[in-house]
Design a protein around this motif. Structure first.
Motif, PDB file in Angstrom:
ATOM      1  N   PHE A  42       6.698   3.014   8.001  1.00 21.19           N
ATOM      2  CA  PHE A  42       7.604   3.847   8.374  1.00 21.19           C
ATOM      3  C   PHE A  42       8.799   3.737   7.241  1.00 21.19           C
ATOM      4  N   ILE A  43       9.596   4.643   7.078  1.00 14.56           N
ATOM      5  CA  ILE A  43      10.724   4.911   5.980  1.00 14.56           C
ATOM      6  C   ILE A  43      11.816   4.179   6.847  1.00 14.56           C
ATOM      7  N   THR A  44      12.162   3.207   6.500  1.00 19.80           N
ATOM      8  CA  THR A  44      13.083   2.280   7.040  1.00 19.80           C
ATOM      9  C   THR A  44      14.605   2.799   7.103  1.00 19.80           C
ATOM     10  N   ASN A  45      14.849   3.453   6.197  1.00 19.11           N
ATOM     11  CA  ASN A  45      16.074   4.092   6.056  1.00 19.11           C
ATOM     12  C   ASN A  45      16.518   5.053   7.121  1.00 19.11           C
ATOM     13  N   LYS A  63       9.440  12.771   5.486  1.00 20.80           N
ATOM     14  CA  LYS A  63      10.722  12.836   6.406  1.00 20.80           C
ATOM     15  C   LYS A  63      10.207  13.007   7.957  1.00 20.80           C
ATOM     16  N   GLY A  64      10.499  12.015   8.596  1.00 25.00           N
ATOM     17  CA  GLY A  64      10.365  11.974  10.067  1.00 25.00           C
ATOM     18  C   GLY A  64       9.182  11.454  10.437  1.00 25.00           C
ATOM     19  N   LYS A  65       8.194  10.992   9.392  1.00 23.56           N
ATOM     20  CA  LYS A  65       6.747  10.705   9.679  1.00 23.56           C
ATOM     21  C   LYS A  65       6.347   9.379   9.243  1.00 23.56           C
ATOM     22  N   PRO A  66       5.407   8.375   9.625  1.00 21.13           N
ATOM     23  CA  PRO A  66       4.830   7.471   9.077  1.00 21.13           C
ATOM     24  C   PRO A  66       4.469   7.753   7.418  1.00 21.13           C
ATOM     25  N   PHE A  67       4.521   6.652   6.762  1.00 20.18           N
ATOM     26  CA  PHE A  67       3.858   7.016   5.404  1.00 20.18           C
ATOM     27  C   PHE A  67       2.549   7.700   5.323  1.00 20.18           C
ATOM     28  N   ILE A  68       2.194   8.610   4.595  1.00 22.09           N
ATOM     29  CA  ILE A  68       0.897   9.111   4.347  1.00 22.09           C
ATOM     30  C   ILE A  68       0.217   8.076   3.292  1.00 22.09           C
ATOM     31  N   MET A  69      -1.020   7.684   3.752  1.00 20.44           N
ATOM     32  CA  MET A  69      -1.811   6.904   2.853  1.00 20.44           C
ATOM     33  C   MET A  69      -2.986   7.600   2.083  1.00 20.44           C
ATOM     34  N   ASN A  70      -3.099   7.101   0.925  1.00 18.45           N
ATOM     35  CA  ASN A  70      -4.264   8.136   0.072  1.00 18.45           C
ATOM     36  C   ASN A  70      -4.818   7.076  -0.743  1.00 18.45           C
ATOM     37  N   THR A  71      -6.288   6.824  -0.895  1.00 16.42           N
ATOM     38  CA  THR A  71      -6.855   5.995  -1.494  1.00 16.42           C
ATOM     39  C   THR A  71      -7.569   6.764  -2.864  1.00 16.42           C
ATOM     40  N   ALA A 130      -6.162   9.745   9.777  1.00 23.31           N
ATOM     41  CA  ALA A 130      -7.061  10.773   9.396  1.00 23.31           C
ATOM     42  C   ALA A 130      -6.568  12.084   8.762  1.00 23.31           C
ATOM     43  N   MET A 131      -5.262  12.471   9.546  1.00 28.72           N
ATOM     44  CA  MET A 131      -4.769  13.850   9.525  1.00 28.72           C
ATOM     45  C   MET A 131      -3.690  13.736   8.299  1.00 28.72           C
ATOM     46  N   ASP A 132      -3.634  12.838   7.721  1.00 32.37           N
ATOM     47  CA  ASP A 132      -2.404  12.613   6.838  1.00 32.37           C
ATOM     48  C   ASP A 132      -2.084  13.910   5.762  1.00 32.37           C
ATOM     49  N   LEU A 133      -3.081  14.103   5.325  1.00 32.78           N
ATOM     50  CA  LEU A 133      -3.136  15.102   4.368  1.00 32.78           C
ATOM     51  C   LEU A 133      -3.705  16.614   4.693  1.00 32.78           C
ATOM     52  N   GLY A 134      -3.603  16.670   6.142  1.00 28.82           N
ATOM     53  CA  GLY A 134      -4.044  17.830   6.964  1.00 28.82           C
ATOM     54  C   GLY A 134      -5.692  18.139   6.576  1.00 28.82           C
ATOM     55  N   GLU A 135      -5.884  19.469   7.084  1.00 32.07           N
ATOM     56  CA  GLU A 135      -7.434  19.779   7.117  1.00 32.07           C
ATOM     57  C   GLU A 135      -7.924  19.684   5.769  1.00 32.07           C
ATOM     58  N   ASP A 136      -7.063  19.943   4.474  1.00 35.13           N
ATOM     59  CA  ASP A 136      -7.651  19.833   3.163  1.00 35.13           C
ATOM     60  C   ASP A 136      -7.931  18.333   2.992  1.00 35.13           C
ATOM     61  N   GLY A 137      -7.095  17.426   3.275  1.00 36.39           N
ATOM     62  CA  GLY A 137      -7.506  15.951   3.177  1.00 36.39           C
ATOM     63  C   GLY A 137      -8.702  15.449   3.526  1.00 36.39           C
ATOM     64  N   VAL A 138      -8.904  15.952   4.884  1.00 34.78           N
ATOM     65  CA  VAL A 138     -10.096  15.522   5.818  1.00 34.78           C
ATOM     66  C   VAL A 138     -11.443  15.941   4.947  1.00 34.78           C
ATOM     67  N   LEU A 139     -11.350  17.370   4.617  1.00 39.75           N
ATOM     68  CA  LEU A 139     -12.628  17.939   3.970  1.00 39.75           C
ATOM     69  C   LEU A 139     -12.673  17.161   2.604  1.00 39.75           C
ATOM     70  N   LYS A 140     -11.750  16.951   1.772  1.00 44.66           N
ATOM     71  CA  LYS A 140     -11.700  16.145   0.325  1.00 44.66           C
ATOM     72  C   LYS A 140     -12.478  14.763   0.718  1.00 44.66           C
ATOM     73  N   THR A 141     -11.988  14.075   1.777  1.00 42.88           N
ATOM     74  CA  THR A 141     -12.432  12.685   2.125  1.00 42.88           C
ATOM     75  C   THR A 141     -13.838  12.719   2.400  1.00 42.88           C
ATOM     76  N   LEU A 142     -14.375  13.779   3.231  1.00 41.61           N
ATOM     77  CA  LEU A 142     -15.878  14.077   3.537  1.00 41.61           C
ATOM     78  C   LEU A 142     -16.478  14.482   2.475  1.00 41.61           C
TER      79      LEU A 142
END
Length: 545
Positions: free
Chosen positions: A3-6, A253-261, A285-297
């Motif tokens: 999380f963004i601690t601030n 903002k308002g969400k946990p960190f997005i993780m991308n490898t 799994a949905m950190d980068l939305g539908e496009d992120g899922v498809l690119k990972t797949l």
């Protein structure tokens, strides 16, 4: 998840949390800390411990308004101001407060998190039963608890009154299926009466931060003899893989960190560790939305690896993975408890297999559906990779143990769990007229970077055989566990030596891996408390490695 601690460690949020607190009812804990009767985390320096004890003791002697005034001073942007308040213990406590006022933001936040942990002692120091719908992404108080458990205290106790500690201590996961001692004459070729395959599994693959190709030259060298030698080599891919987006942790903002490898790290998983199955249903799994899922797949498909948990279409979701080896068919399913506040698209509910295990009333219909499909495809053993539980807690919650039984009742034969970023124990669930079911609640971290969490550095891998004799129901046998230590040694600048090593080698040679003095001092605790006590069901099967 991070999380963004601030966003929640600011004075306005702290004041909201404290507004209804009756300070005279919570000063007992602060007094015990001040007197040295309640321990402080072992990661604190001697000076930090002294200052915290002084300030906590002062808190017990002043009005609540003065405490809030002091906290406002701590978070003030004026770095050169002095503290103007009651002087309980002369210059000593005023000096401690002024040191805190002039400290960097992380030090101030650490102090406030510790203060909250002793004001709300039960909530911070003991697992709390879920009473409704899990939603840490939308709950700032739960996020405070999360930070406390990451920075200071990975909970080593189960829910109060649960008796889970004694339950897991009694578990024996050393399942052995007897091989037939005699074969009819004339001799029958083994492939006609024995069908088997081996499966190994590790925890979360979260290659962000310092986990880059240049820092991971020898990442898997020490464990491939055990881990990479199975027919199915599996792990949990807990991030997207999208080279068009920034690598690592991204603030939202308002969400946990997005993780991308980065794809280059994924190739290390495939080529160096020989991982050929990835569970992809995770809270990221949905950190980068539908496009992120498809690119990972797309990356997974190009690599030739098997995967389960996310899908590009309904047909793909329903085409569950069944691997055949030596005439034995094994299905591999994957499900996640949450999506960090994100949702799958309304027109694409198939994108992530979400079964909300952490909620008080999960819906298991998706598991039932996929089990039925797997059996229709001829699966003789069904493995479910379950992403579930609470982070930085060493025991599963009571409702997660109940969920494990529900999943097994729906036709799953083995559960391989993860998510908490620390290891949790294992159990056997006996079944009438069926082989026992193996449940691993959490392997812990695998490829990840959690430098503040002591217990995240010790994890384990598991390897076992699935075997069928003379057409009998396939069963797990020959379970083996390998405790591992996650090294992320800082060399200089942005150079690290990141590797996964056998825990026994670190214990034998603690000076050989670039560990800090604090990390070396923590090794006995990891050995005695975490491995030999909390994870004791796995200790017996390390002898089989």
């Amino acid at each position: 998840m991070e999380f963004i601690t601030n966003e929640f460690l600011d004075i306005n949020n702290i004041k909201k949390i404290l507004v209804d607190i009756k300070f005279h009812e919570v000063t007992k804990n602060l007094q015990q800390v001040a007197a040295g009767k309640l321990p402080l985390p072992d990661c604190l320096s001697v000076e930090e411990i002294s200052d915290i004890r002084d300030i906590f003791g002062w808190f017990c002697e002043v009005r609540p308004q003065e405490i809030l005034k002091m906290l406002e001073s701590v978070f003030s942007a004026e770095q050169n101001q002095t503290f103007d308040g009651p002087n309980w213990d002369g210059y000593k406590v005023i000096a401690a407060i002024e040191r805190l006022i002039h400290a960097d933001l992380k030090t101030k936040q650490r102090f406030v998190v510790l203060l909250m942990s002793y004001i709300f002692y039960e909530e911070f120091h003991y697992p709390q039963p879920e009473t409704g719908v899990y939603d840490i992404a939308g709950n700032k108080f739960d996020q405070l608890k999360w930070v406390y458990r990451y920075w200071f205290n990975q909970l080593e106790v189960p829910e109060k009154g649960s008796e889970l500690k004694s339950f897991f201590a009694s578990q024996d996961v050393n399942i052995m299926v007897k091989e037939p001692t005699s074969i009819v004459i004339p001799p029958i070729p083994q492939e006609m009466w024995k069908r088997s395959l081996s499966l190994s599994c590790g925890g979360d693959l979260l290659a962000v931060d310092v986990l880059t190709p240049k820092n991971t030259t020898h990442l898997f060298d020490d464990i491939t003899d055990f881990y990479s030698s199975a027919d199915i080599v599996s792990a949990n891919l807990e991030s997207t893989i999208d080279d068009d987006k920034p690598f690592g942790r991204m603030e939202v903002k308002g969400k946990p960190f997005i993780m991308n490898t980065h794809t280059s790290m994924f190739h290390k998983f495939r080529n160096d560790a020989k991982i050929n199955f990835f569970s992809t249903a995770t809270n990221h799994a949905m950190d980068l939305g539908e496009d992120g899922v498809l690119k990972t797949l797309s990356v997974l498909k190009k690599s030739g690896a098997y995967y389960s948990g996310t899908a590009a279409s309904e047909a793909e979701q329903e085409d569950v993975v069944v691997i055949e080896k030596n005439g034995l068919r094994v299905a591999l399913l994957a499900f996640t408890f949450d999506l960090n506040g994100y949702k799958v698209p309304d027109n694409a509910p198939y994108m992530v297999n979400e079964v909300r295990f952490n909620d008080i009333c999960p819906d298991y219909s998706l598991i039932e559906k996929q089990v039925a499909i797997a059996k229709a495809k001829g699966a003789e053993h069904i493995v479910a990779y379950c992403h579930w539980g609470w982070e930085f807690e060493m025991y599963p919650h009571v409702n997660i143990v109940k969920a494990a039984h529900k999943v097994i009742e729906r036709g799953v034969d083995t559960i391989l769990g993860n998510h908490p970023h620390v290891s949790q124990p294992a159990q056997i669930i006996e079944r009438p007229n069926m082989p026992p079911a193996l449940v691993i609640y959490a392997f812990g971290d695998f490829v990840s970077y959690h430098p503040n969490s002591r217990n995240s550095k010790l994890a384990y891998l598991v390897k076992f055989d699935i075997v069928s004799y003379f057409g009998a129901k396939a069963a797990v046998t020959n379970v083996r566990a390998l405790p591992i230590y996650i090294v992320n040694a800082h060399l200089d600048a942005d150079n690290y030596d990141c590797r996964i090593v056998k825990f026994e080698n670190v214990l034998k040679n603690p000076d050989g891996y670039g560990l800090t003095e604090l990390e070396k001092n923590q090794l006995p605790h990891l050995r005695d408390k975490v491995w030999n006590e909390i994870l004791s069901p796995l200790v017996a099967v390390t002898k089989n490695c």
